[in-house]
Design a protein around this motif. Structure first.
Motif, short mmCIF file in Angstrom:
data_model
loop_
_atom_site.label_atom_id
_atom_site.label_comp_id
_atom_site.label_asym_id
_atom_site.label_seq_id
_atom_site.Cartn_x
_atom_site.Cartn_y
_atom_site.Cartn_z
N VAL A 1 0.87 -1.17 0.00
CA VAL A 1 0.00 0.00 0.00
C VAL A 1 0.91 1.23 0.00
CG1 VAL A 1 -1.84 1.23 1.20
CG2 VAL A 1 -1.74 -1.26 1.29
N ILE A 2 0.68 2.12 -0.97
CA ILE A 2 1.55 3.29 -1.13
C ILE A 2 0.70 4.55 -0.97
CG2 ILE A 2 3.04 4.51 -2.75
CD1 ILE A 2 3.58 1.81 -4.08
N GLY A 3 1.26 5.56 -0.35
CA GLY A 3 0.59 6.84 -0.23
C GLY A 3 -0.23 6.95 1.04
N GLY A 4 -1.19 7.86 1.00
CA GLY A 4 -2.00 8.16 2.18
C GLY A 4 -2.81 7.00 2.70
N GLY A 5 -3.19 6.08 1.80
CA GLY A 5 -3.97 4.92 2.23
C GLY A 5 -3.24 4.05 3.24
N SER A 6 -1.92 4.11 3.21
CA SER A 6 -1.14 3.29 4.14
C SER A 6 -1.30 3.76 5.58
CB SER A 6 0.34 3.30 3.74
OG SER A 6 0.86 4.62 3.85
N ARG A 7 -1.78 4.96 5.78
CA ARG A 7 -1.95 5.49 7.14
C ARG A 7 -3.38 5.37 7.64
NH1 ARG A 7 1.32 9.24 4.54
NH2 ARG A 7 -0.40 10.70 4.26
N ILE A 8 -4.24 4.70 6.88
CA ILE A 8 -5.64 4.53 7.30
C ILE A 8 -5.83 3.09 7.75
CG2 ILE A 8 -8.06 4.68 6.58
CD1 ILE A 8 -7.18 6.72 4.46
N PRO A 9 -5.94 2.86 9.04
CA PRO A 9 -6.04 1.49 9.55
C PRO A 9 -7.18 0.68 8.94
CG PRO A 9 -5.72 3.02 11.37
CD PRO A 9 -5.94 3.85 10.13
N LEU A 10 -8.29 1.33 8.62
CA LEU A 10 -9.42 0.60 8.04
C LEU A 10 -9.06 0.00 6.68
CD1 LEU A 10 -12.32 -0.36 8.16
CD2 LEU A 10 -13.03 1.87 7.27
N ILE A 11 -8.27 0.70 5.90
CA ILE A 11 -7.85 0.15 4.60
C ILE A 11 -7.01 -1.10 4.81
CG2 ILE A 11 -6.39 0.56 2.58
CD1 ILE A 11 -7.50 3.38 2.47
N GLY A 12 -6.10 -1.06 5.76
CA GLY A 12 -5.31 -2.25 6.08
C GLY A 12 -6.17 -3.41 6.52
N LYS A 13 -7.18 -3.12 7.32
CA LYS A 13 -8.07 -4.16 7.81
C LYS A 13 -8.88 -4.77 6.66
CE LYS A 13 -11.33 -5.00 11.52
NZ LYS A 13 -11.99 -4.45 12.69
N ILE A 14 -9.39 -3.92 5.76
CA ILE A 14 -10.17 -4.41 4.62
C ILE A 14 -9.29 -5.25 3.70
CG2 ILE A 14 -11.41 -3.70 2.53
CD1 ILE A 14 -12.46 -1.29 4.17
N LEU A 15 -8.06 -4.79 3.46
CA LEU A 15 -7.13 -5.57 2.63
C LEU A 15 -6.85 -6.94 3.25
CD1 LEU A 15 -4.61 -2.78 1.58
CD2 LEU A 15 -6.17 -4.04 0.08
N LYS A 16 -6.63 -6.95 4.56
CA LYS A 16 -6.36 -8.23 5.25
C LYS A 16 -7.57 -9.16 5.13
CE LYS A 16 -4.63 -10.23 9.49
NZ LYS A 16 -3.91 -11.25 8.77
N GLU A 17 -8.77 -8.63 5.32
CA GLU A 17 -9.98 -9.44 5.20
C GLU A 17 -10.14 -9.99 3.78
OE1 GLU A 17 -13.18 -6.89 6.37
OE2 GLU A 17 -12.65 -6.92 8.48
N PHE A 18 -9.78 -9.20 2.79
CA PHE A 18 -9.94 -9.61 1.39
C PHE A 18 -8.90 -10.64 0.99
CE2 PHE A 18 -9.13 -9.08 -3.17
CZ PHE A 18 -10.41 -9.33 -3.67
N TYR A 19 -7.65 -10.39 1.31
CA TYR A 19 -6.58 -11.25 0.85
C TYR A 19 -6.27 -12.43 1.78
CZ TYR A 19 -5.56 -8.04 -2.90
OH TYR A 19 -5.65 -7.27 -4.04
N ASP A 20 -6.65 -12.31 3.03
CA ASP A 20 -6.32 -13.36 4.00
C ASP A 20 -7.52 -13.65 4.88
OD1 ASP A 20 -4.70 -15.22 5.26
OD2 ASP A 20 -3.89 -13.75 6.67
N PRO A 21 -8.64 -14.11 4.32
CA PRO A 21 -9.84 -14.35 5.14
C PRO A 21 -9.61 -15.50 6.12
CG PRO A 21 -10.19 -15.20 2.94
CD PRO A 21 -8.85 -14.50 2.93
N VAL A 22 -10.19 -15.34 7.29
CA VAL A 22 -10.04 -16.39 8.33
C VAL A 22 -11.23 -17.30 8.32
CG1 VAL A 22 -9.82 -16.79 10.80
CG2 VAL A 22 -8.66 -14.87 9.74
#
Length: 75
Positions: A54-75
């Protein structure tokens, strides 16, 4: 929670946003659809990727990280 404080026409406005508020914002609620669409257009599957950067401002938004984790690494 995020506290938003603004002054508008000399009136003080304050609102505390929870994560659920951000998820309702269109761009966040559609992020997984955009991700899937991008993969489809590229002709690859999630399983074909070994990392996501993740590059740019999105890298500082925790929700984006959480959504990416849910999408790419579902539990």
């Amino acid at each position: 929670p995020i506290s938003i404080l603004r002054t508008y026409q000399w009136n003080r406005l304050e609102h505390v946003c929870q994560e659920i508020d951000f998820r309702e914002i269109t761009i966040f609620s559609q992020l997984q659809e955009y991700l899937q669409s991008s993969l489809d257009k590229a002709g690859i599957k999630k399983e074909d990727l070994h990392s996501v950067e993740v590059i740019g401002g999105g890298s500082r938004i925790p929700l984006i990280g959480k959504i990416l984790k849910e999408f790419y690494d579902p539990v």
